[in-house]
Design a protein around this motif. Structure first.
Motif, mmCIF file in Angstrom:
data_model
loop_
_atom_site.group_PDB
_atom_site.id
_atom_site.type_symbol
_atom_site.label_atom_id
_atom_site.label_comp_id
_atom_site.label_asym_id
_atom_site.label_seq_id
_atom_site.Cartn_x
_atom_site.Cartn_y
_atom_site.Cartn_z
ATOM 1 N N VAL A 42 0.840 -1.199 0.000
ATOM 2 C CA VAL A 42 0.000 0.000 0.000
ATOM 3 C C VAL A 42 0.876 1.250 0.000
ATOM 4 N N LEU A 43 1.908 1.244 0.850
ATOM 5 C CA LEU A 43 2.816 2.390 0.926
ATOM 6 C C LEU A 43 3.561 2.592 -0.388
ATOM 7 N N ALA A 44 3.996 1.479 -1.004
ATOM 8 C CA ALA A 44 4.699 1.567 -2.291
ATOM 9 C C ALA A 44 3.793 2.153 -3.368
ATOM 10 N N GLN A 45 2.504 1.779 -3.330
ATOM 11 C CA GLN A 45 1.548 2.293 -4.317
ATOM 12 C C GLN A 45 1.252 3.777 -4.091
ATOM 13 N N VAL A 46 1.047 4.156 -2.824
ATOM 14 C CA VAL A 46 0.695 5.544 -2.493
ATOM 15 C C VAL A 46 1.841 6.494 -2.809
ATOM 16 N N THR A 47 3.068 6.071 -2.483
ATOM 17 C CA THR A 47 4.236 6.934 -2.683
ATOM 18 C C THR A 47 4.867 6.771 -4.065
ATOM 19 N N ASP A 48 4.307 5.850 -4.868
ATOM 20 C CA ASP A 48 4.822 5.580 -6.217
ATOM 21 C C ASP A 48 6.310 5.219 -6.191
ATOM 22 N N THR A 49 6.642 4.297 -5.275
ATOM 23 C CA THR A 49 8.031 3.817 -5.156
ATOM 24 C C THR A 49 8.041 2.297 -5.251
ATOM 25 N N PRO A 50 7.995 1.758 -6.466
ATOM 26 C CA PRO A 50 8.000 0.293 -6.626
ATOM 27 C C PRO A 50 9.251 -0.366 -6.058
ATOM 28 N N TYR A 51 10.347 0.411 -5.955
ATOM 29 C CA TYR A 51 11.589 -0.141 -5.387
ATOM 30 C C TYR A 51 11.365 -0.606 -3.953
ATOM 31 N N LEU A 52 10.466 0.066 -3.232
ATOM 32 C CA LEU A 52 10.190 -0.297 -1.844
ATOM 33 C C LEU A 52 9.668 -1.722 -1.757
ATOM 34 N N LEU A 53 8.794 -2.083 -2.688
ATOM 35 C CA LEU A 53 8.245 -3.441 -2.700
ATOM 36 C C LEU A 53 9.335 -4.462 -3.008
ATOM 37 N N LEU A 54 10.227 -4.128 -3.935
ATOM 38 C CA LEU A 54 11.326 -5.035 -4.275
ATOM 39 C C LEU A 54 12.300 -5.180 -3.109
ATOM 40 N N GLN A 55 12.573 -4.083 -2.408
ATOM 41 C CA GLN A 55 13.496 -4.125 -1.279
ATOM 42 C C GLN A 55 12.950 -5.004 -0.158
ATOM 43 N N PHE A 56 11.671 -4.855 0.160
ATOM 44 C CA PHE A 56 11.087 -5.664 1.224
ATOM 45 C C PHE A 56 10.863 -7.112 0.778
ATOM 46 N N SER A 57 10.715 -7.322 -0.523
ATOM 47 C CA SER A 57 10.666 -8.694 -1.026
ATOM 48 C C SER A 57 12.008 -9.383 -0.771
ATOM 49 N N ARG A 58 13.085 -8.647 -1.009
ATOM 50 C CA ARG A 58 14.431 -9.180 -0.741
ATOM 51 C C ARG A 58 14.616 -9.461 0.747
ATOM 52 N N ILE A 59 14.093 -8.578 1.584
ATOM 53 C CA ILE A 59 14.162 -8.797 3.037
ATOM 54 C C ILE A 59 13.435 -10.080 3.417
ATOM 55 N N GLY A 284 16.293 -9.745 12.190
ATOM 56 C CA GLY A 284 17.710 -9.679 11.815
ATOM 57 C C GLY A 284 17.901 -9.408 10.334
ATOM 58 N N ALA A 285 17.108 -10.057 9.476
ATOM 59 C CA ALA A 285 17.209 -9.827 8.034
ATOM 60 C C ALA A 285 16.831 -8.389 7.692
ATOM 61 N N ALA A 286 15.746 -7.910 8.314
ATOM 62 C CA ALA A 286 15.319 -6.527 8.067
ATOM 63 C C ALA A 286 16.364 -5.541 8.568
ATOM 64 N N GLY A 287 16.869 -5.765 9.777
ATOM 65 C CA GLY A 287 17.877 -4.873 10.342
ATOM 66 C C GLY A 287 19.147 -4.844 9.519
ATOM 67 N N PHE A 288 19.589 -6.014 9.057
ATOM 68 C CA PHE A 288 20.829 -6.114 8.275
ATOM 69 C C PHE A 288 20.709 -5.341 6.965
ATOM 70 N N LEU A 289 19.626 -5.593 6.215
ATOM 71 C CA LEU A 289 19.487 -4.962 4.903
ATOM 72 C C LEU A 289 19.161 -3.470 5.004
ATOM 73 N N LEU A 290 18.329 -3.092 5.972
ATOM 74 C CA LEU A 290 17.996 -1.672 6.117
ATOM 75 C C LEU A 290 19.201 -0.872 6.609
ATOM 76 N N LEU A 291 19.999 -1.486 7.509
ATOM 77 C CA LEU A 291 21.224 -0.832 7.969
ATOM 78 C C LEU A 291 22.206 -0.674 6.808
ATOM 79 N N GLU A 292 22.313 -1.702 5.980
ATOM 80 C CA GLU A 292 23.197 -1.643 4.813
ATOM 81 C C GLU A 292 22.772 -0.534 3.862
ATOM 82 N N GLU A 293 21.473 -0.468 3.558
ATOM 83 C CA GLU A 293 20.965 0.559 2.645
ATOM 84 C C GLU A 293 21.143 1.964 3.235
ATOM 85 N N GLY A 294 20.879 2.089 4.537
ATOM 86 C CA GLY A 294 21.018 3.392 5.180
ATOM 87 C C GLY A 294 22.445 3.897 5.175
ATOM 88 N N LEU A 295 23.396 3.010 5.484
ATOM 89 C CA LEU A 295 24.802 3.412 5.518
ATOM 90 C C LEU A 295 25.336 3.717 4.120
#
Length: 332
Positions: A42-59, A284-295
């Protein structure tokens, strides 16, 4: 008195003695996390950021693999440096089948689970004859063997990998990122529920006992090998299922999926989230990937920062990030 029966009685007594409010904390947090994950499309659709869906799919893909590893590592005490092999094996089952024109999603799933079982049973039987550093080295060596096998298969892309031109076919859902995400979310939720049931069963009790002292388990009249082997094969199947989703997410299969570094990252995710906890691998998977993307957004030298942060969390937080979110002990 049978030590296993005695342990079961003690565990039951502890569950009864624990305040009901504290028992509900992990359950409420788990439901909240999955509710938030359900809102990602829903957030990916509202904000028009399909990358968000792909990123969380990877998570979710890595969370599923980490849940599998956690069964062997967190509950069974089996430190495997080869579980990424099964992620790669799952991806290659999809890629090779598609390479020959077989694109049925059901066939792909059956192939992934069947091939993984055929590989995991003998590998488990060999590795489980050893303990400690020997077990680690055997799983690492066998995983590297499959890695170099994939690199050497030039007809399937070799070290460049194999593109997947025909994704797993599930009717009108084929190729839909939303359908893939929701399927992944359902599999992760189902895996957490399955782990809860397994850990609370006699199988889970004996598995945790094996992680503490295998000799005492043998002394109680129980043979540890069948329980450890079943845990190893089940964990391999979940990793292969993650590989199936990864292949359909990236439309690609690569030997890099099997590299020992990928196995190391899965171990980090389990420890970061909290080994031996139900939701630890997901967090742990979410923290690892989100920390990586943030840094990465702040510096090109993100590894210099990420390494010490992970080390500090693992050293000083016994239950990882999940221990911060849910200090109340889990009710198995």
């Amino acid at each position: 008195m049978n030590p296993v029966v005695s342990t079961e009685s003690s565990a039951a007594g502890l569950r009864l003695a624990r305040p009901a409010g504290r028992r509900r904390v992990p359950v409420v947090l788990t439901c909240l996390i999955f509710a938030l994950l359900l809102l990602v499309p829903v957030l990916a659709q509202v904000t028009d950021t399909p990358y968000l869906l792909l990123q969380f799919s990877r998570i979710l893909v890595l969370a599923l693999a980490a849940i599998g590893l956690n069964l062997a590592l967190g509950y069974g005490g089996l430190i495997s440096f080869g579980h990424a092999m099964y992620v790669g094996l799952g991806a290659y089952c999809v890629a090779v089948a598609s390479h020959y024109g077989a694109d049925s999603g059901v066939l792909h799933l059956l192939l992934v689970l069947g091939v993984t079982a055929v590989v995991a049973v003998p590998v488990g039987l060999i590795a489980l004859r050893t303990t400690g550093i020997a077990f680690i080295m055997i799983t690492l060596a066998l995983a590297q063997m499959f890695y170099f096998l994939a690199v050497g298969l030039k007809q399937y892309g070799g070290d460049e990998g194999l593109p997947i031109h025909q994704l797993s076919r599930f009717g009108s859902l084929t190729g839909s990122h939303l359908a893939l995400y929701l399927s992944l979310l359902a599999c992760v939720a189902g895996s957490v529920w399955l782990m809860r049931r397994l850990v609370a069963s006699r199988f889970g009790l004996i598995l945790r006992a094996c992680s503490l002292d295998v000799r005492r388990v043998r002394a109680s009249g129980t043979t540890p090998l069948p329980y450890l082997l079943l845990a190893y094969v089940l964990s391999a199947q979940l990793c292969a299922l993650a590989g199936f989703f990864l292949a359909n997410l990236t439309a690609f299969a690569s030997p890099a999926y099997m590299a020992w570094t990928a196995s190391g990252e899965l171990i980090i995710m389990v420890l970061l989230g909290g080994a031996g906890t139900l939701m630890g691998p997901v967090v742990g998977a979410a923290g690892f990937l989100l920390l990586e993307e943030g840094l990465k957004a702040f510096t090109d030298h993100w590894l210099i920062v990420m390494g010490p942060v992970i080390v500090l969390i693992v050293l000083f937080l016994r239950n990882g990030l999940w221990g911060i979110l849910s200090p109340a002990p889990e009710d198995h």
